[in-house]
Write a protein that holds these residues in place. Structure first.
Motif, mmCIF file in Angstrom:
data_model
loop_
_atom_site.group_PDB
_atom_site.id
_atom_site.type_symbol
_atom_site.label_atom_id
_atom_site.label_comp_id
_atom_site.label_asym_id
_atom_site.label_seq_id
_atom_site.Cartn_x
_atom_site.Cartn_y
_atom_site.Cartn_z
ATOM 1 N N SER A 190 6.165 18.464 0.459
ATOM 2 C CA SER A 190 6.170 19.702 1.231
ATOM 3 C C SER A 190 5.601 19.472 2.630
ATOM 4 C CB SER A 190 5.400 20.784 0.457
ATOM 5 O OG SER A 190 5.639 22.055 0.994
ATOM 6 N N MET A 191 4.455 20.051 2.975
ATOM 7 C CA MET A 191 3.861 19.819 4.282
ATOM 8 C C MET A 191 3.536 18.341 4.482
ATOM 9 S SD MET A 191 0.562 21.707 6.073
ATOM 10 C CE MET A 191 -0.702 20.759 5.199
ATOM 11 N N GLY A 192 3.296 17.621 3.386
ATOM 12 C CA GLY A 192 3.071 16.179 3.498
ATOM 13 C C GLY A 192 4.297 15.451 3.997
ATOM 14 N N GLY A 193 5.484 15.884 3.548
ATOM 15 C CA GLY A 193 6.713 15.301 4.065
ATOM 16 C C GLY A 193 6.902 15.613 5.535
ATOM 17 N N MET A 194 6.539 16.828 5.940
ATOM 18 C CA MET A 194 6.615 17.217 7.349
ATOM 19 C C MET A 194 5.649 16.366 8.185
ATOM 20 S SD MET A 194 6.598 21.327 6.673
ATOM 21 C CE MET A 194 7.450 21.953 5.211
ATOM 22 N N THR A 195 4.506 16.038 7.593
ATOM 23 C CA THR A 195 3.533 15.181 8.272
ATOM 24 C C THR A 195 4.120 13.797 8.529
ATOM 25 O OG1 THR A 195 1.694 16.377 7.210
ATOM 26 C CG2 THR A 195 1.217 14.191 8.099
ATOM 27 N N ILE A 196 4.839 13.262 7.545
ATOM 28 C CA ILE A 196 5.475 11.955 7.711
ATOM 29 C C ILE A 196 6.529 12.013 8.809
ATOM 30 C CG2 ILE A 196 6.947 10.244 6.591
ATOM 31 C CD1 ILE A 196 5.465 10.934 3.965
ATOM 32 N N MET A 197 7.334 13.091 8.817
ATOM 33 C CA MET A 197 8.330 13.247 9.876
ATOM 34 C C MET A 197 7.658 13.361 11.241
ATOM 35 S SD MET A 197 11.242 15.741 8.200
ATOM 36 C CE MET A 197 10.456 16.438 6.749
ATOM 37 N N GLY A 198 6.513 14.050 11.272
ATOM 38 C CA GLY A 198 5.766 14.157 12.523
ATOM 39 C C GLY A 198 5.263 12.817 13.004
ATOM 40 N N THR A 226 0.852 -1.199 0.000
ATOM 41 C CA THR A 226 0.000 0.000 0.000
ATOM 42 C C THR A 226 0.880 1.239 0.000
ATOM 43 O OG1 THR A 226 -1.766 -1.132 1.222
ATOM 44 C CG2 THR A 226 -1.780 1.276 1.247
ATOM 45 N N VAL A 227 0.528 2.212 -0.839
ATOM 46 C CA VAL A 227 1.269 3.475 -0.930
ATOM 47 C C VAL A 227 0.314 4.606 -0.569
ATOM 48 C CG1 VAL A 227 2.768 4.919 -2.358
ATOM 49 C CG2 VAL A 227 2.552 2.462 -2.850
ATOM 50 N N VAL A 228 0.679 5.402 0.431
ATOM 51 C CA VAL A 228 -0.176 6.491 0.911
ATOM 52 C C VAL A 228 0.479 7.825 0.533
ATOM 53 C CG1 VAL A 228 -1.272 7.571 2.901
ATOM 54 C CG2 VAL A 228 -0.989 5.079 2.814
ATOM 55 N N PHE A 229 -0.280 8.690 -0.151
ATOM 56 C CA PHE A 229 0.217 9.974 -0.640
ATOM 57 C C PHE A 229 -0.331 11.104 0.236
ATOM 58 C CE2 PHE A 229 0.527 7.057 -4.117
ATOM 59 C CZ PHE A 229 1.627 7.455 -4.852
ATOM 60 N N VAL A 230 0.567 11.987 0.680
ATOM 61 C CA VAL A 230 0.206 13.080 1.590
ATOM 62 C C VAL A 230 0.601 14.406 0.927
ATOM 63 C CG1 VAL A 230 0.273 13.847 3.981
ATOM 64 C CG2 VAL A 230 0.899 11.485 3.433
ATOM 65 N N HIS A 231 -0.377 15.260 0.671
ATOM 66 C CA HIS A 231 -0.129 16.489 -0.100
ATOM 67 C C HIS A 231 0.351 17.647 0.770
ATOM 68 C CE1 HIS A 231 -3.618 18.782 1.323
ATOM 69 N NE2 HIS A 231 -4.310 17.659 1.272
ATOM 70 N N GLY A 232 0.639 18.761 0.118
ATOM 71 C CA GLY A 232 1.181 19.936 0.790
ATOM 72 C C GLY A 232 0.139 20.975 1.172
ATOM 73 N N TYR A 233 0.630 22.005 1.830
ATOM 74 C CA TYR A 233 -0.149 23.129 2.384
ATOM 75 C C TYR A 233 -0.864 23.896 1.283
ATOM 76 C CZ TYR A 233 -0.082 27.771 4.879
ATOM 77 O OH TYR A 233 -0.343 28.983 5.467
ATOM 78 N N THR A 234 -2.154 24.139 1.490
ATOM 79 C CA THR A 234 -3.086 24.830 0.593
ATOM 80 C C THR A 234 -3.392 24.057 -0.685
ATOM 81 O OG1 THR A 234 -1.621 26.193 -0.790
ATOM 82 C CG2 THR A 234 -2.156 27.043 1.409
ATOM 83 N N LEU A 235 -2.914 22.818 -0.813
ATOM 84 C CA LEU A 235 -3.184 22.021 -2.004
ATOM 85 C C LEU A 235 -4.247 20.971 -1.683
ATOM 86 C CD1 LEU A 235 0.518 21.657 -3.225
ATOM 87 C CD2 LEU A 235 -1.195 23.323 -3.967
ATOM 88 N N SER A 236 -4.253 19.869 -2.404
ATOM 89 C CA SER A 236 -5.192 18.776 -2.159
ATOM 90 C C SER A 236 -4.599 17.526 -2.770
ATOM 91 C CB SER A 236 -6.565 19.071 -2.783
ATOM 92 O OG SER A 236 -6.495 18.938 -4.202
#
Length: 397
Positions: free
Chosen positions: A189-197, A105-115
């Motif tokens: 972007s913010m999605g990468g920060m979410t993964i680090m979080g 399974t691959v989960v994609f997490v987007h960035g700030y103000t995007l979708s």
């Protein structure tokens, strides 16, 4: 608490200056659209009326955006949609491609103000390579979701606009939609920060359930000091107007919306200059990003900004050292310069058990997922092969 209002005679001028100045100020959050303090009020348009991307109006709902990719090609439809409830009750919109019992399974997490629409090209390419299987058993399931306050997801209280809460949300998505089997996390972007979080919050997941990660155009901290390639004078102006802009967006959102509608062309120019590395980027890509930004209320932008500006995950990357990790950036990223990716790679390689795959895409800016989609898809496929090789999962493409 008593909230002080600006003096009546200067209120409108200060707010207007602040909103326009925040076109630069919020860009320091390190996102493709943070600079665009302009939400064009969403206008309902029937999906059947959508023409080629070159003719897409900026005023589209998030659901309409997902009908087409940035160049007007029909988007890969979801096999399933779902709502995942976060720990504070906020509902997160999820779309899946591929069978529930896929071995990866691959989960994609987007960035700030995007979708989730920011992954449109990867969604199409990787779905064809990994999820359809060309008549054979599909090798991977792809999960996309909208972060809280963005796209089609619900919105929580302002005090929950933090990286910690976004990390908890990602954990909720994993628990609800991928409770078993190997998972790869991909964040922009913010999605990468979410993964680090999430790595800091639930380190036990990394190496057990999370078997790989991709950090695209992201940073582990020190975002507030970014210059965005601007001269020192403009950087100082940005810093001066940001407090006014943030106050206005949070506490006078209706005024802020009117202001950024009036500044739509300026915002689009800023999107082009700060999000893309190429001077001749297809205007359709710029309009597509503008349309995604339209789904993010100005007060949501203001609420998340402090969390991004104050981010410091540099010392909390240890869990990611346990799994194969891809770090990818464009060498012309003005939003989060390449040096931020250099630092992540340096920290991951210090004592890492797995070699870090570092890909720098020549000529690409912050929205590398849209500007050089084939490069991103190839790098992600290589990461998935590494993960699959370690878990007896066949991945083609």
């Amino acid at each position: 608490m008593v909230r002080t209002r600006p003096p009546a005679g200067r209120h409108t001028r200060a707010q207007t200056a602040g909103l326009l100045g925040a076109v630069l100020g919020l860009a320091a959050a390190g996102t493709a659209a943070g600079m665009a303090v302009s939400r064009i009020a969403a206008r309902r348009v029937r999906a059947a009326e959508l023409g080629p991307a070159a003719e897409l109006p900026r005023e589209l709902t998030d659901g309409q955006l997902r009908q087409v990719d940035p160049l007007g090609v029909a988007a890969r439809p979801a096999d399933r949609t779902a709502l995942v409830q976060a720990d504070d009750g906020v509902l997160l919109a999820v779309e899946e491609i591929g069978p529930r019992d896929a071995p990866l399974t691959v989960v994609f997490v987007h960035g700030y103000t995007l979708s989730m629409g920011s992954w449109a090209f990867q969604r199409r390419t990787l779905a064809a390579e990994l999820a359809t299987g060309n008549g054979h058993r599909p090798q991977a399931r792809l999960i996309f979701y909208d972060q809280r306050g963005h796209g089609s997801s619900g919105r929580g209280p302002a005090e929950h606009s933090t990286i910690e809460q976004l990390a908890a949300d990602l954990g909720s998505v994993l628990d609800a939609r991928a409770p078993r089997g190997p998972v790869v996390l991909v964040g922009h972007s913010m999605g990468g920060m979410t993964i680090m979080g999430l790595a800091a919050m639930r380190p036990e997941l990394f190496g057990t359930r999370v078997k790989g990660a991709a950090l695209v155009s992201t940073s582990s901290g020190n975002l507030a000091g970014l210059s965005l390639g601007l001269p020192e004078m403009l950087t100082r102006v940005r810093a001066a107007v940001l407090p006014v802009a943030a106050w206005t967006m949070r506490y006078r959102p209706a005024f802020a919306e009117r202001t950024r509608r009036a500044a739509a062309e300026l915002v689009s120019a800023a999107t082009r200059a700060l999000s893309f590395g190429s001077a001749d980027v297809d205007p359709a890509l710029v309009r597509y990003v503008d349309a995604m930004i339209a789904g993010t209320p100005v007060d949501v932008i203001a609420e998340f900004y402090p969390a991004l500006a104050g981010l410091d995950e540099t010392g909390r990357l240890e869990p990611l050292r346990r799994v194969p990790t891809l770090v990818l950036t464009g060498d012309r990223d003005k939003m989060i310069p390449k040096e931020h990716s250099d630092l992540i790679v340096e920290r991951l390689e210090q004592t890492g058990e797995n070699a870090v795959d570092y890909v720098v895409v020549p000529g690409a800016g912050h929205m590398v997922t849209l500007e050089e989609p084939d490069e991103v898809s190839r790098a992600l496929t290589a990461l998935l092969r590494r993960v699959a090789a370690g878990h007896s999962v066949e991945v083609t493409g």
